[in-house]
Write a protein that holds these residues in place. Structure first.
Motif, PDB file in Angstrom:
ATOM      1  N   ALA A  48       0.296  -1.892  -5.673  1.00  0.00           N
ATOM      2  CA  ALA A  48       0.018  -0.469  -5.796  1.00  0.00           C
ATOM      3  C   ALA A  48      -1.183   0.775  -5.526  1.00  0.00           C
ATOM      4  O   ALA A  48      -1.448   1.482  -5.240  1.00  0.00           O
ATOM      5  N   SER A  49      -2.205  -0.393  -6.036  1.00  0.00           N
ATOM      6  CA  SER A  49      -3.615   0.222  -6.097  1.00  0.00           C
ATOM      7  C   SER A  49      -3.937  -0.042  -4.640  1.00  0.00           C
ATOM      8  O   SER A  49      -4.341   1.218  -4.217  1.00  0.00           O
ATOM      9  N   GLN A  50      -3.887  -0.567  -3.811  1.00  0.00           N
ATOM     10  CA  GLN A  50      -3.929  -0.922  -2.645  1.00  0.00           C
ATOM     11  C   GLN A  50      -3.430   0.361  -2.182  1.00  0.00           C
ATOM     12  O   GLN A  50      -3.926   1.088  -1.245  1.00  0.00           O
ATOM     13  N   TYR A  51      -2.457   0.256  -2.322  1.00  0.00           N
ATOM     14  CA  TYR A  51      -1.079   1.673  -1.302  1.00  0.00           C
ATOM     15  C   TYR A  51      -1.814   3.311  -1.946  1.00  0.00           C
ATOM     16  O   TYR A  51      -1.995   3.814  -0.778  1.00  0.00           O
ATOM     17  N   ASN A  52      -2.411   3.749  -3.260  1.00  0.00           N
ATOM     18  CA  ASN A  52      -3.072   4.266  -3.367  1.00  0.00           C
ATOM     19  C   ASN A  52      -3.866   4.386  -2.651  1.00  0.00           C
ATOM     20  O   ASN A  52      -4.797   5.881  -2.775  1.00  0.00           O
ATOM     21  N   ILE A  53      -4.885   3.772  -2.318  1.00  0.00           N
ATOM     22  CA  ILE A  53      -5.907   3.828  -1.754  1.00  0.00           C
ATOM     23  C   ILE A  53      -5.751   4.355  -0.506  1.00  0.00           C
ATOM     24  O   ILE A  53      -6.965   5.607   0.111  1.00  0.00           O
ATOM     25  N   LEU A  54      -4.800   3.412   0.048  1.00  0.00           N
ATOM     26  CA  LEU A  54      -5.168   4.116   1.837  1.00  0.00           C
ATOM     27  C   LEU A  54      -4.377   5.898   1.634  1.00  0.00           C
ATOM     28  O   LEU A  54      -4.270   6.494   2.835  1.00  0.00           O
ATOM     29  N   PRO A  63     -13.090   9.231   6.276  1.00  0.00           N
ATOM     30  CA  PRO A  63     -13.929   8.598   4.986  1.00  0.00           C
ATOM     31  C   PRO A  63     -14.409   9.159   4.675  1.00  0.00           C
ATOM     32  O   PRO A  63     -15.081  10.295   4.623  1.00  0.00           O
ATOM     33  N   LEU A  64     -14.037   8.174   3.299  1.00  0.00           N
ATOM     34  CA  LEU A  64     -14.933   8.466   2.018  1.00  0.00           C
ATOM     35  C   LEU A  64     -15.595   7.784   1.027  1.00  0.00           C
ATOM     36  O   LEU A  64     -15.139   6.380   0.981  1.00  0.00           O
ATOM     37  N   PRO A  65     -16.310   8.219   0.344  1.00  0.00           N
ATOM     38  CA  PRO A  65     -17.119   7.241   0.143  1.00  0.00           C
ATOM     39  C   PRO A  65     -16.498   6.537  -0.794  1.00  0.00           C
ATOM     40  O   PRO A  65     -15.686   7.234  -1.891  1.00  0.00           O
ATOM     41  N   SER A  66     -16.604   5.289  -1.907  1.00  0.00           N
ATOM     42  CA  SER A  66     -15.861   4.763  -2.052  1.00  0.00           C
ATOM     43  C   SER A  66     -15.844   4.738  -3.450  1.00  0.00           C
ATOM     44  O   SER A  66     -15.087   4.765  -4.365  1.00  0.00           O
ATOM     45  N   LEU A  83     -11.032  -4.857  -4.854  1.00  0.00           N
ATOM     46  CA  LEU A  83      -9.432  -3.896  -3.373  1.00  0.00           C
ATOM     47  C   LEU A  83     -10.017  -3.340  -2.124  1.00  0.00           C
ATOM     48  O   LEU A  83      -9.566  -3.408  -1.219  1.00  0.00           O
ATOM     49  N   ILE A  84     -11.069  -3.008  -1.605  1.00  0.00           N
ATOM     50  CA  ILE A  84     -11.579  -2.605  -0.676  1.00  0.00           C
ATOM     51  C   ILE A  84     -11.825  -3.882  -0.079  1.00  0.00           C
ATOM     52  O   ILE A  84     -11.118  -3.630   1.212  1.00  0.00           O
ATOM     53  N   ASP A  85     -12.897  -5.009  -0.456  1.00  0.00           N
ATOM     54  CA  ASP A  85     -12.535  -5.803   0.170  1.00  0.00           C
ATOM     55  C   ASP A  85     -11.407  -6.632   0.305  1.00  0.00           C
ATOM     56  O   ASP A  85     -11.203  -7.006   1.485  1.00  0.00           O
ATOM     57  N   ARG A  86     -10.090  -6.262   0.296  1.00  0.00           N
ATOM     58  CA  ARG A  86      -9.013  -7.076   0.534  1.00  0.00           C
ATOM     59  C   ARG A  86      -8.516  -6.210   1.670  1.00  0.00           C
ATOM     60  O   ARG A  86      -7.735  -6.962   2.583  1.00  0.00           O
ATOM     61  N   LEU A  87      -8.404  -5.030   1.530  1.00  0.00           N
ATOM     62  CA  LEU A  87      -8.214  -4.074   2.121  1.00  0.00           C
ATOM     63  C   LEU A  87      -8.858  -3.867   3.775  1.00  0.00           C
ATOM     64  O   LEU A  87      -7.874  -4.358   4.624  1.00  0.00           O
ATOM     65  N   GLU A  88      -9.998  -4.971   3.905  1.00  0.00           N
ATOM     66  CA  GLU A  88     -10.544  -4.502   4.878  1.00  0.00           C
ATOM     67  C   GLU A  88     -10.685  -5.923   5.527  1.00  0.00           C
ATOM     68  O   GLU A  88      -9.945  -6.214   6.683  1.00  0.00           O
ATOM     69  N   VAL A  93      -8.454  -0.996   6.517  1.00  0.00           N
ATOM     70  CA  VAL A  93      -9.885   0.261   6.046  1.00  0.00           C
ATOM     71  C   VAL A  93     -10.793  -1.031   6.887  1.00  0.00           C
ATOM     72  O   VAL A  93     -11.215  -2.189   6.871  1.00  0.00           O
ATOM     73  N   THR A  94     -11.722   0.261   7.462  1.00  0.00           N
ATOM     74  CA  THR A  94     -13.407  -0.541   7.456  1.00  0.00           C
ATOM     75  C   THR A  94     -14.243   0.484   7.024  1.00  0.00           C
ATOM     76  O   THR A  94     -14.293   1.054   5.885  1.00  0.00           O
ATOM     77  N   ARG A  95     -15.282   0.163   6.734  1.00  0.00           N
ATOM     78  CA  ARG A  95     -16.684   0.365   5.150  1.00  0.00           C
ATOM     79  C   ARG A  95     -17.357   0.714   5.712  1.00  0.00           C
ATOM     80  O   ARG A  95     -18.650  -0.312   7.521  1.00  0.00           O
ATOM     81  N   HIS A  96     -18.668   1.610   6.505  1.00  0.00           N
ATOM     82  CA  HIS A  96     -20.030   1.425   6.722  1.00  0.00           C
ATOM     83  C   HIS A  96     -20.986   2.294   5.756  1.00  0.00           C
ATOM     84  O   HIS A  96     -20.181   3.102   4.739  1.00  0.00           O
TER      85      HIS A  96
END
Length: 161
Positions: A48-54, A63-66, A83-88, A93-96
């Protein structure tokens, strides 16, 4: 006469207060609703938390700051980075890093995640309808108003102290 919640919990005596009964009813309802949504999200490899992030990232459209993503979450999560690690790792998701401030990490939704969310849109709305569709529009608006009123004491307390 024992309340429905009291019977569900097989409570022998009365609740200590109406506030206690209502709070436990909120917890029980929330838990059961979360379990239903959790099952739906698990079928698609999400929590549910990963879905919420997406959903946050899709809704923002950029893109938004984490840390901003963390502030917008429905449920406060202490480990937004994990959570973001697992989504990546899943390619959702991607990060920069921000070039001006290397401490800031931007998170962006991928096309794969956008496609996954599109697949979930109808089932999520269907589940909303299944779980709350038996309430009238007036009842839903009243429930929404009452939940916001109940929660307002928390925002007032944090603003004061």
């Amino acid at each position: 006469m024992t309340s429905r919640l009291g019977r569900e919990l097989k409570k022998k005596g009365a609740f200590e207060s109406l506030e206690q009964e209502v709070m436990l009813n909120l917890f029980r309802s929330s838990d059961q609703f979360e379990n239903r949504f959790g099952r739906l999200f698990r079928v698609h490899g999400l929590t549910a938390s990963q879905y919420n992030i997406l959903r946050i990232l899709r809704g923002e459209g950029k893109p938004l700051p984490s840390l901003e993503v963390a502030e917008r979450m429905i449920r406060v999560v202490p480990a937004i980075t994990g959570l973001i690690d697992r989504l990546e790792k899943a390619g959702l998701v991607t990060r920069h890093r921000c070039e001006k401030d290397r401490r800031v990490v931007y998170v962006a939704i991928t096309e794969k995640a956008t496609t996954l969310l599109a697949e979930l849109d109808a089932p999520v709305l269907d589940l909303h309808e299944e779980l709350l569709g038996h309430l009238s529009r007036a009842e839903l608006k009243e429930l929404d108003r009452l939940l916001e009123k109940a929660r307002s004491v928390l925002s007032e307390a944090s603003a004061a102290g």
